[in-house]
Design a protein around this motif. Structure first.
Motif, PDB file in Angstrom:
ATOM      1  N   TYR A 663       5.225  -4.855   8.405  1.00 41.56           N
ATOM      2  CA  TYR A 663       6.064  -5.706   7.552  1.00 41.56           C
ATOM      3  C   TYR A 663       5.193  -6.694   6.769  1.00 41.56           C
ATOM      4  CZ  TYR A 663       9.130  -9.582   6.266  1.00 41.56           C
ATOM      5  OH  TYR A 663       9.768 -10.584   5.579  1.00 41.56           O
ATOM      6  N   LEU A 664       4.270  -7.333   7.501  1.00 37.24           N
ATOM      7  CA  LEU A 664       3.410  -8.319   6.837  1.00 37.24           C
ATOM      8  C   LEU A 664       2.565  -7.663   5.744  1.00 37.24           C
ATOM      9  CD1 LEU A 664       2.367 -10.464   9.917  1.00 37.24           C
ATOM     10  CD2 LEU A 664       3.807 -11.166   8.004  1.00 37.24           C
ATOM     11  N   GLU A 665       2.174  -6.444   6.011  1.00 35.80           N
ATOM     12  CA  GLU A 665       1.374  -5.724   5.035  1.00 35.80           C
ATOM     13  C   GLU A 665       2.205  -5.495   3.754  1.00 35.80           C
ATOM     14  OE1 GLU A 665      -0.195  -2.104   6.634  1.00 35.80           O
ATOM     15  OE2 GLU A 665      -0.573  -1.340   4.621  1.00 35.80           O
ATOM     16  N   LEU A 666       3.463  -5.134   3.982  1.00 41.71           N
ATOM     17  CA  LEU A 666       4.341  -4.906   2.829  1.00 41.71           C
ATOM     18  C   LEU A 666       4.552  -6.194   2.037  1.00 41.71           C
ATOM     19  CD1 LEU A 666       7.023  -2.632   4.506  1.00 41.71           C
ATOM     20  CD2 LEU A 666       5.236  -1.923   2.920  1.00 41.71           C
ATOM     21  N   VAL A 667       4.677  -7.297   2.773  1.00 39.86           N
ATOM     22  CA  VAL A 667       4.871  -8.577   2.090  1.00 39.86           C
ATOM     23  C   VAL A 667       3.639  -8.898   1.250  1.00 39.86           C
ATOM     24  CG1 VAL A 667       5.210 -11.057   2.400  1.00 39.86           C
ATOM     25  CG2 VAL A 667       6.465  -9.464   3.830  1.00 39.86           C
ATOM     26  N   SER A 668       2.473  -8.623   1.806  1.00 42.64           N
ATOM     27  CA  SER A 668       1.243  -8.892   1.065  1.00 42.64           C
ATOM     28  C   SER A 668       1.190  -8.037  -0.209  1.00 42.64           C
ATOM     29  CB  SER A 668       0.037  -8.614   1.965  1.00 42.64           C
ATOM     30  OG  SER A 668      -1.121  -8.577   1.195  1.00 42.64           O
ATOM     31  N   ASP A 669       1.593  -6.782  -0.082  1.00 45.71           N
ATOM     32  CA  ASP A 669       1.640  -5.918  -1.266  1.00 45.71           C
ATOM     33  C   ASP A 669       2.583  -6.483  -2.319  1.00 45.71           C
ATOM     34  OD1 ASP A 669      -0.072  -4.239  -0.081  1.00 45.71           O
ATOM     35  OD2 ASP A 669       1.375  -2.625   0.324  1.00 45.71           O
ATOM     36  N   TYR A 670       3.672  -7.004  -1.822  1.00 40.14           N
ATOM     37  CA  TYR A 670       4.689  -7.571  -2.717  1.00 40.14           C
ATOM     38  C   TYR A 670       4.062  -8.700  -3.546  1.00 40.14           C
ATOM     39  CZ  TYR A 670       9.160  -9.940  -3.863  1.00 40.14           C
ATOM     40  OH  TYR A 670      10.227 -10.536  -4.489  1.00 40.14           O
ATOM     41  N   VAL A 671       3.301  -9.534  -2.835  1.00 36.01           N
ATOM     42  CA  VAL A 671       2.660 -10.657  -3.515  1.00 36.01           C
ATOM     43  C   VAL A 671       1.641 -10.140  -4.531  1.00 36.01           C
ATOM     44  CG1 VAL A 671       1.149 -12.639  -3.161  1.00 36.01           C
ATOM     45  CG2 VAL A 671       3.047 -12.231  -1.594  1.00 36.01           C
ATOM     46  N   LYS A 672       0.853  -9.187  -4.086  1.00 38.43           N
ATOM     47  CA  LYS A 672      -0.193  -8.665  -4.981  1.00 38.43           C
ATOM     48  C   LYS A 672       0.406  -7.967  -6.203  1.00 38.43           C
ATOM     49  CE  LYS A 672      -3.343  -7.745  -1.191  1.00 38.43           C
ATOM     50  NZ  LYS A 672      -3.455  -6.625  -0.251  1.00 38.43           N
ATOM     51  N   GLY A 673       1.590  -7.422  -6.010  1.00 37.26           N
ATOM     52  CA  GLY A 673       2.201  -6.650  -7.102  1.00 37.26           C
ATOM     53  C   GLY A 673       2.817  -7.519  -8.181  1.00 37.26           C
ATOM     54  N   PHE A 674       2.833  -8.849  -7.960  1.00 32.45           N
ATOM     55  CA  PHE A 674       3.540  -9.717  -8.903  1.00 32.45           C
ATOM     56  C   PHE A 674       3.028  -9.580 -10.336  1.00 32.45           C
ATOM     57  CE2 PHE A 674       3.287 -13.679 -11.313  1.00 32.45           C
ATOM     58  CZ  PHE A 674       4.629 -13.828 -11.632  1.00 32.45           C
ATOM     59  N   LYS A 675       1.693  -9.657 -10.452  1.00 32.55           N
ATOM     60  CA  LYS A 675       1.099  -9.726 -11.790  1.00 32.55           C
ATOM     61  C   LYS A 675       1.520  -8.508 -12.626  1.00 32.55           C
ATOM     62  CE  LYS A 675      -3.213 -11.595 -13.318  1.00 32.55           C
ATOM     63  NZ  LYS A 675      -4.613 -11.702 -13.030  1.00 32.55           N
ATOM     64  N   GLU A 676       1.318  -7.353 -12.027  1.00 34.30           N
ATOM     65  CA  GLU A 676       1.581  -6.128 -12.765  1.00 34.30           C
ATOM     66  C   GLU A 676       3.079  -5.964 -13.056  1.00 34.30           C
ATOM     67  OE1 GLU A 676       0.008  -2.670 -10.838  1.00 34.30           O
ATOM     68  OE2 GLU A 676       1.206  -1.376 -12.149  1.00 34.30           O
ATOM     69  N   ARG A 677       3.870  -6.203 -12.011  1.00 34.64           N
ATOM     70  CA  ARG A 677       5.291  -5.966 -12.189  1.00 34.64           C
ATOM     71  C   ARG A 677       5.918  -6.973 -13.153  1.00 34.64           C
ATOM     72  NH1 ARG A 677       8.538  -5.338  -6.972  1.00 34.64           N
ATOM     73  NH2 ARG A 677       8.115  -3.131  -7.075  1.00 34.64           N
ATOM     74  N   SER A 678       5.508  -8.232 -13.053  1.00 37.24           N
ATOM     75  CA  SER A 678       6.108  -9.220 -13.947  1.00 37.24           C
ATOM     76  C   SER A 678       5.686  -8.938 -15.386  1.00 37.24           C
ATOM     77  CB  SER A 678       5.739 -10.635 -13.525  1.00 37.24           C
ATOM     78  OG  SER A 678       4.356 -10.789 -13.564  1.00 37.24           O
TER      79      SER A 678
END
Ligand code: ADP
Length: 753
Positions: A663-678
């Motif tokens: 779960y924590l790993e997924l959350v970290s991915d979520y954070v990292k994905g912000f730049k690209e997705r936004s």
């Protein structure tokens, strides 16, 4: 013969004697009769005399009584602080209280002599006020119905407020009728009432300001205890910090109650209506309550009428607040049995939809005589028995007022010792009449799912197709406990390439993908050799009623709602991958599909394949305290910190098959994905491609909800619906807010890791 002359004949002599005696007798009788008559007359005379005397006495008494009554009346009119005026039907005065002589130069004699009412009152009332009063007098005389009203009149600079009562009277004795007019000076009473109201408002304002002021230091206490929890290595200090944090949390909730209460009292509470999704509201509330019930032997049953319109227009925040208040009480006051949360609806297709909400529990119940008290502010009942239960006695007072503000009424029924039912109606307009569907099938995620470890299918060949990396990871994570390593494809065309060379036991196909969506990809697969026999399961976050049937009609073998419920996934795997199924597979595990590496764009995530950067007990991560120093954080600490940010980690962990590190790993991915997705979202927004925008924002919604980052999930969901419905104005007014909230969220989370 002469000598015989004097001789009396004895017979004749005898008869003469008899006559006299008889006469005498009769005379005596008459005399007696007369004497009797005389006595009777005498008695009557006496009686008459007595009566005359009595009458005279009564008359005297009445005269005195009359005089007394007149005296009392006069006294009453003399001392009465009210102006009383009695008039006949011609509005000629009959009598008045003495106050009149203090207010005017009219004498009471003049009043008794029949002065005209308008003449008397013209000395005290302004002309317009007098005219309206006379009008009312005529109306009372005509209709013979009394009237009461307020009257403002200026005496020079001074304003006076009177309550005027005009009563019709009719005297049966004299056949007279008229009006009795009573003027009560209310000036002081009204001023006192206004003063009291001002003081009350000031008190409420003070409470509101104070609560607000207290919240600031409370946040500091909360934040500082969080720092200790995060940075300290001293277990004792951490334990204390956890206690401070929990106390701060309950204090903040009490302050919030007081703030709400004072806002309502001072009329500052507003109902802010907006579009909301009923399923997500009910799901949020139910999830919260389920978490609270985890330590109790009490079940929660949620009945949401599946035909209820899915999107409504109302104050989601306040509806939620009322539901949570009542449900929290049910949790507090129920030790065994069940809480039933029911939402029914009534809607004729036009106008507002009525939501009927009821919450029943099998708790301690409330005594009949105390039922009326529970809605009063700061009131708790049965305090002896409930001593250990915390609360302010404000929850129901606030809830009742909020429900009233939303046009409904909060009711309660209870049987002491058996349980209580609270219910209310809310009227919201309908934005989308599409039925909300079966909640348990769509949104409800069982929070604790024990993986059946005996079910192992390491040879199963599974393909997951989703344009979103995180969804792929989640799916891979959910399959991991069964020893399954799926193939992963990020688009329809990629998956088509994969299925050319490898046969899969199950293909999980996301619906919403850019360019070629899941439905089209599935159809293309069906056209391939043997494709009609493949098991293709649709994955979608658009969980609404009747979806399963629609997907099956379209050509899918089944449907799984996202976020994927691990228990449902396990059931599906068990059904599709029965024991011994490996033997009948046409292709073995050494299948060439395994050769597809990331360079082929088919991603693979196997157990242990990804190096965890954090989450394990020995995690090390970059410090966010400004010192740049690395701070070791355990999985539990990281989870506590995420929870402190309001992230629903329980839901998130459940979606990650109960694997906290994953779960924590997924959350970290979520954070990292912000730049690209936004940046992508911004691009679609700038170019006005609402279709692409909708797909991307849908993915953001789905990811956020999967991880329990529900605030972003909710915002993204609104934008998804708006962009899907081509509502460009909603998108343009909410896009920046979403990006900003998304940025803030990811930054906050990023600081934790
Ligand atoms: P509190 O914050 O103290 O719970 P509320 O206004 O929410 O204040 O409730 C007032 C009182 O009503 C409670 O203290 C309790 O005595 C009673 N009450 C409310 N809900 C229930 C329930 N479900 N079962 C039994 N008693 C209840």
């Amino acid at each position: 013969m002469e000598e015989n002359k004097g001789i009396i004949d004895p017979a004749a002599q005898d008869s003469g004697v008899v006559d006299v005696e008889k006469e005498l007798k009769e005379l005596r009788l008459k005399q007696k009769k007369l004497e009797r008559e005389n006595r009777r007359l005498q008695i009557e005379m006496d009686t008459i005399k007595d009566m005359n005397e009595q009458i005279a006495r009564t008359q005297g008494f009445m005269k005195k009584e009359n005089q007394r009554q007149i005296f009392y009346n006069t006294q009453l009119l003399k001392v009465s602080p009210y102006l009383v005026l009695m008039v006949d039907e011609k509005l000629k005065t009959v009598m008045a209280s003495d106050v009149l002589t203090q207010m005017t130069d009219v004498s009471l004699d003049a009043v008794r002599d029949g002065m005209q009412l308008d003449e008397v009152l013209s000395k005290v009332l302004e002309e317009s006020v007098l005219n309206s009063l006379l009008e009312k007098c005529h109306s009372v005389l005509e209709n013979r119905v009394s009237d009461t009203f307020m009257l403002n009149n200026y005496f020079g600079e001074e304003e006076k407020i009177y309550k005027v009562d005009i009563n019709f009277y009719s005297s049966p004795v004299e056949g007279a009728s008229g009006l009795c007019i009573l003027f009560t000076d209310m000036t002081e009473v009204i001023e006192a009432k206004e003063r009291a109201e001002r003081a009350d408002k000031a008190k409420s304002n003070f409470l509101a300001n104070m609560s607000h002021e207290i919240r600031t230091p409370m946040n500091a206490i909360n934040g500082m205890s969080e720092f200790i929890l995060r940075d300290s290595t001293d277990e004792e200090a951490k334990k204390n910090a956890a206690m401070i944090k929990s106390a701060a949390k309950s204090l903040i909730s009490i302050i919030n109650d007081i703030l709400d209460f004072s806002k309502i009292e001072s009329g500052k509470m507003e109902i802010i209506n907006d579009t909301y999704s009923l399923a997500s509201l009910v799901n949020d509330v139910a999830t919260m309550i389920r978490i609270r019930l985890q330590e109790k032997k009490v079940g929660l049953v949620v009945n949401l009428d599946p035909d209820t319109p899915s999107r409504l227009y109302g104050d989601e925040v306040r509806i939620k607040q009322v539901m949570i208040n009542i449900l929290n009480n049910s949790v507090k006051f129920t030790n065994e049995g069940q809480i039933t949360f029911t939402i029914k609806h009534e809607w004729d297709g036009k106008g507002d939809c009525c939501l009927h909400v009821s919450i029943s529990d099998t708790g301690i119940g409330i005594k009949k005589e105390e039922l009326g008290k529970i809605f009063e502010s700061f009131t708790q009942v049965d305090t002896k028995r409930n001593r250990s239960i915390e609360g302010t006695g404000l929850g129901l007072a606030i809830s009742r007022r909020l429900v009233t503000m939303m046009g409904g009424e909060l009711r309660v029924e209870s049987v002491y010792g058996e349980g209580s039912t609270f219910s209310f109606d809310i009227y919201n307009s309908v934005i989308d009449a599409e039925p909300v569907g079966v909640l348990a099938d769509n949104y409800d995620v069982k929070l604790v799912h024990e993986v059946d470890k005996s079910f192992q299918r390491p040879d199963a060949r599974i393909l997951v197709v989703d344009d979103n990396d995180m969804n792929l990871k989640v799916a891979a994570g959910l399959l991991k406990p069964y020893g399954i390593v799926p193939d992963l494809a990020t688009s329809g065309p990629e998956s088509l390439e994969l299925v050319k060379d490898k046969k899969y036991d199950i293909i999980f196909m996301d619906h919403m993908m850019p360019k070629m969506d899941g439905v089209e990809t599935m159809h293309r697969m069906r056209e391939m050799k043997g494709g009609d026999k493949w098991k293709i399961i649709a994955l979608t976050a658009n969980a609404i009623s009747g979806m399963e049937a629609k997907y099956v009609e379209e050509g899918f073998n089944g449907y799984l709602a996202k976020p994927i419920d691990p228990a449902t996934m396990e059931d599906l795997l068990k059904k599709e991958l029965p024991e011994g199924s490996e033997e009948i597979l046409e292709f073995g595990p050494d299948d060439e599909a395994l050769e597809f590496g990331p360079e082929d764009d088919a991603l693979e995530f196997g157990p242990g394949e990804d190096v965890l950067e954090f989450g394990s007990e020995e995690n090390t991560s970059g410090g966010s305290d400004g010192s740049g120093a690395s701070v070791k954080k355990s999985t539990e600490e990281l989870l506590a910190l995420l929870e402190g940010l309001g992230i629903n980690t329980k839901t998130g962990i459940a979606h990650a098959a109960g694997d906290k590190e994953f779960y924590l790993e997924l959350v970290s991915d979520y954070v990292k994905g912000f730049k690209e997705r936004s940046a992508q979202l911004q691009g679609f927004y700038d170019s006005g491609s609402l279709g692409d925008y909708s797909i991307l924002v849908h993915a953001l919604k789905s990811n956020s909800n999967t991880l329990g980052i529900e605030d972003i999930g909710a915002r993204a969901k609104d934008l998804e619906f708006a962009s899907r419905d081509d509502d460009a104005s909603f998108v343009s007014s909410h896009h920046d807010e979403l990006i900003e909230a998304y940025r803030k969220r990811t930054e906050e989370i990023g600081r934790i890791f």
